[in-house]
Design a protein around this motif. Structure first.
Motif, PDB file in Angstrom:
ATOM      1  N   GLU A 163      -4.254   8.354   2.984  1.00 29.10           N
ATOM      2  CA  GLU A 163      -4.400   7.864   1.609  1.00 29.10           C
ATOM      3  C   GLU A 163      -5.350   6.670   1.539  1.00 29.10           C
ATOM      4  O   GLU A 163      -6.144   6.546   0.623  1.00 29.10           O
ATOM      5  N   LYS A 164      -5.209   5.769   2.489  1.00 29.64           N
ATOM      6  CA  LYS A 164      -6.035   4.558   2.467  1.00 29.64           C
ATOM      7  C   LYS A 164      -6.491   4.215   3.878  1.00 29.64           C
ATOM      8  O   LYS A 164      -5.852   4.571   4.867  1.00 29.64           O
ATOM      9  N   ARG A 183     -10.895   4.673  -1.196  1.00 28.52           N
ATOM     10  CA  ARG A 183     -10.135   4.817   0.041  1.00 28.52           C
ATOM     11  C   ARG A 183     -10.055   3.523   0.850  1.00 28.52           C
ATOM     12  O   ARG A 183      -9.022   3.218   1.449  1.00 28.52           O
ATOM     13  N   LEU A 215       0.826  -1.220   0.000  1.00 27.38           N
ATOM     14  CA  LEU A 215       0.000   0.000   0.000  1.00 27.38           C
ATOM     15  C   LEU A 215       0.859   1.268   0.000  1.00 27.38           C
ATOM     16  O   LEU A 215       0.342   2.380   0.094  1.00 27.38           O
TER      17      LEU A 215
END
Ligand code: WTA
Length: 650
Positions: A221-222, A239, A134
């Motif tokens: 970001e995630k 997301r 990620l």
């Protein structure tokens, strides 16, 4: 601590020597501890350096044990390289791969997961590889907002494995509190779950996370979502990614990132008297050493122990005495999702019996709540496996201590009352269970290599017995915080504001008795300790004034039978608002939404004004007396409007 409680503590003169059987079976003897103390006296830095070499696997040896050239920014084990997750997991695999690392029970009590060190390794590596995929790497911040499930520990360990810095936010905090912490840490990734199950109730973590992220967390970001509680949650395809997808296809091997001893391992937010919570920043090498040594010294760990610390990983106790310390030492531990009183007040004792728990470490507030539930409940369970009991987080009143000793420990188990803080990283003052004669309510004496003492206002050491002063630590220790995240000045101002750069000020007052035992008297700042959780009164006040009806608020702590301390809020309304039926309840709810249920005031009192000095300062001492229901002895002649005192008395 409440003054009546202090009195009962300070009149305490019962003593309890360790049981002979415990002394005989202790891993370390009195002679061993004498030698440790002597060595620490002789060469403080050398003492810790020797332990660091003996207890930690270093990928690269360090040079200097302590660099104090830039006090109060101390550095330990300079030049050494290591990885915490290697030390907590990999190094056990040669001989303990099949040993249980965790025995986890769910909230409902109908599911038990048993996880070996090998499985622990494999899960941490898969998730660590997933994090890398990620785009998370060394130095990146990752916020973890999770229930008490093994995956919470995997996530923390996976961060440590790749050199990412985690910041765990307790699952009971509100989305606002979560957002503040994410933004202060500028976290790149958030790890959460669909929900948290506690005492049969669902806490919708994912929707709280969504609320936080939607309100503005530009660095994120995630968001990784563990599907755990069976809640129906929406996933934002831009997301959100499920835990299962993160680990899918990932290898069970992940080369640890070897980091410098001083590399930050984690940030953990805690309350102080001013402003927003502080991001307490901990190191890698020094923190790990503190976790290992205190687990060994204080808990007298043996290879066959079943150890249970009931804390949540959202607090420092869950970091040092669940995630890092016990795993680094290689002990089997219990992990529990739920609460002590669900489905009934026998839950802890049933689990002790079923899993043959030998060492049990909990908070005084839990002991008081279970004591209140009555002696009949523990009597229904076989607690004979227990050999050592511990407490942490707040002062324990002698009545609760005696109940713990007699009803749970059957007069057979030493009790370690451990004093320490988020900032200290590991236990500082505590009995040694096989050596120390106990006194109910005292955390007894500092551990080897910990220079804790008491100073008066002028910075002189208080050597007379029974005279209170500032609890300070006069030499750096390896697991101390390194700074406040992103704010070195705040670090100095909060901990080194009075006695120079080498004297850490804990924020507690304490005194010693004739035997040089420490008795903690309470906080010297505006921090309230509710059920062992630290809260700044200013945080609660800011939450209250954020309500549309509130003009001004003052918050104080007052003694509470189970919680230790509870919060009373005094509120002045804006003009145009009246003290309508139900407004106090609405304000309590408002604080819960802003901060979390643990900050909810026990009581809200609405008045036309607050008592202030001529210079406009709120007379907090007066408010404290009112909250305690005491007679007012302070001078109130300067009050502008004495009639408000009657209103505030409720
Ligand atoms: C209080 C929890 C009395 C103290 C590990 C300290 C205690 C604050 C004890 C830190 C104890 C902790 N006896 N008081 N055994 N242990 N405290 O950061 O006021 O959540 O400063 O760390 O809890 O709380 P924190």
């Amino acid at each position: 601590m409440a003054s009546n409680q202090i009195e009962s503590v300070l009149k305490e003169n019962r003593t309890f020597a360790p049981p002979q059987k415990f002394i005989d079976n202790s891993v370390l003897s009195q002679a061993d501890f004498d030698a440790l103390n002597a060595r620490a006296e002789e060469d403080h830095a050398g003492f810790w350096g020797e332990l660091a070499r003996a207890e930690i696997d270093w990928q690269q040896d360090f040079g200097q044990a302590l660099d104090d050239s830039d006090a109060p920014f101390f550095k330990w084990f300079v030049g050494g390289k290591l990885n915490v997750s290697h030390n907590c997991i990999d190094r056990h695999l040669a001989d303990k791969a099949d040993k249980l690392a965790f025995i986890w029970e769910n909230d409902a009590g109908d599911e038990v997961r048993r996880i070996t060190f090998q499985e622990f390794h494999d899960e941490v590596c898969r998730f660590a590889n997933g994090l890398k995929a990620l785009g998370v790497g060394k130095g990146d911040r990752v916020v973890i907002y999770m229930p008490m499930v093994p995956e919470a520990v995997y996530a923390m360990q996976a961060c440590a494995r790749i050199g990412a810095i985690h910041s765990v936010v307790f699952g009971g905090f509100s989305s606002e509190a979560l957002r503040d912490r994410i933004n202060d840490a500028e976290a790149k990734l958030l790890i959460t779950a669909d929900g948290n199950l506690r005492g049969g109730k669902e806490v919708p973590l994912k929707s709280m996370t969504d609320k936080a992220l939607d309100a503005g967390c530009p660095s994120i970001e995630k968001s990784v979502v563990l599907l755990h509680a069976g809640l129906d949650v929406g996933m934002n395809p831009d997301r959100d990614i499920s835990w299962a997808d993160v680990v899918a296809g990932q290898s069970t091997e992940c080369e640890p990132e070897w980091v410098d001893a001083e590399h930050p391992l984690f940030i953990l937010y805690t309350s102080g008297s001013t402003g927003k919570p502080k991001g307490v920043q901990h190191s890698t090498g020094g923190y790990l050493l503190g976790a290992i040594m205190t687990n060994k010294w204080v808990f007298d760990l043996h290879a066959d122990d079943i150890y249970w610390c009931t804390a949540d990983v959202g607090w420092i106790t869950g970091h040092t005495y669940i995630c890092y310390g016990p795993t680094a030492v290689g002990v089997t531990q219990i992990m529990f999702e739920g609460v002590p009183t669900y489905p009934d007040a026998g839950r802890f004792w049933r689990m002790v019996q079923d899993h043959n728990v030998t060492i049990f470490y909990t908070a005084p507030t839990a002991i008081r709540a279970l004591m209140k539930a009555g002696d009949d409940i523990p009597k229904d369970y076989d607690l004979s496996s227990l050999r050592l009991l511990g407490t942490v987080g707040e002062p324990i009143n002698p009545e609760a201590w005696m109940w713990y000793r007699e009803t749970i420990g059957k007069n057979n188990c030493p009790i370690v009352d451990t004093w320490w803080q988020t900032e200290t990283g590991s236990i500082m003052i505590s009995p040694l269970p096989g050596q120390t004669t106990l006194k109910p309510g005292s955390c007894t004496r500092p551990l080897p290599g910990i220079a804790a003492t008491i100073y008066d206002e002028e910075g002189n050491e208080v050597t007379q017995p029974n005279v209170g002063g500032y609890l300070v630590v006069t030499k750096p220790w390896p697991s101390m915080l390194r700074t406040v995240w992103g704010d070195d000045q705040r670090f100095r101002d909060a901990y080194f504001f009075k006695f120079g750069n080498h004297v850490y000020i804990a924020g507690d007052s304490a005194q010693r008795d004739d035997d040089e035992y420490f008795w903690i008297l309470g906080r010297i700042d505006d921090v309230v300790n509710v059920s062992g959780h630290r809260l700044g009164t200013m945080e609660v006040e800011s939450a209250l004034v954020a309500h549309k009806a509130v003009a001004e608020a003052a918050v104080v702590g007052f003694p509470h039978e189970v919680k230790g301390e509870a919060i009373m809020a005094f509120v002045v309304l804006k003009s145009g608002y009246a003290d309508e039926e139900g407004l106090d309840q609405e304000l309590r709810k408002h604080v819960t939404e802003q901060l979390g249920a643990l900050a909810r005031p026990e009581e809200v009192r609405i008045a036309e004004g607050l008592p202030k000095t001529r210079s406009g300062k709120i007379m907090r001492r007066l408010l404290k007396s009112i909250a305690k229901g005491e007679d007012i002895t302070q001078d109130t002649s300067t009050l502008e409007n004495p009639a408000i005192l009657d209103q505030l008395r409720g």
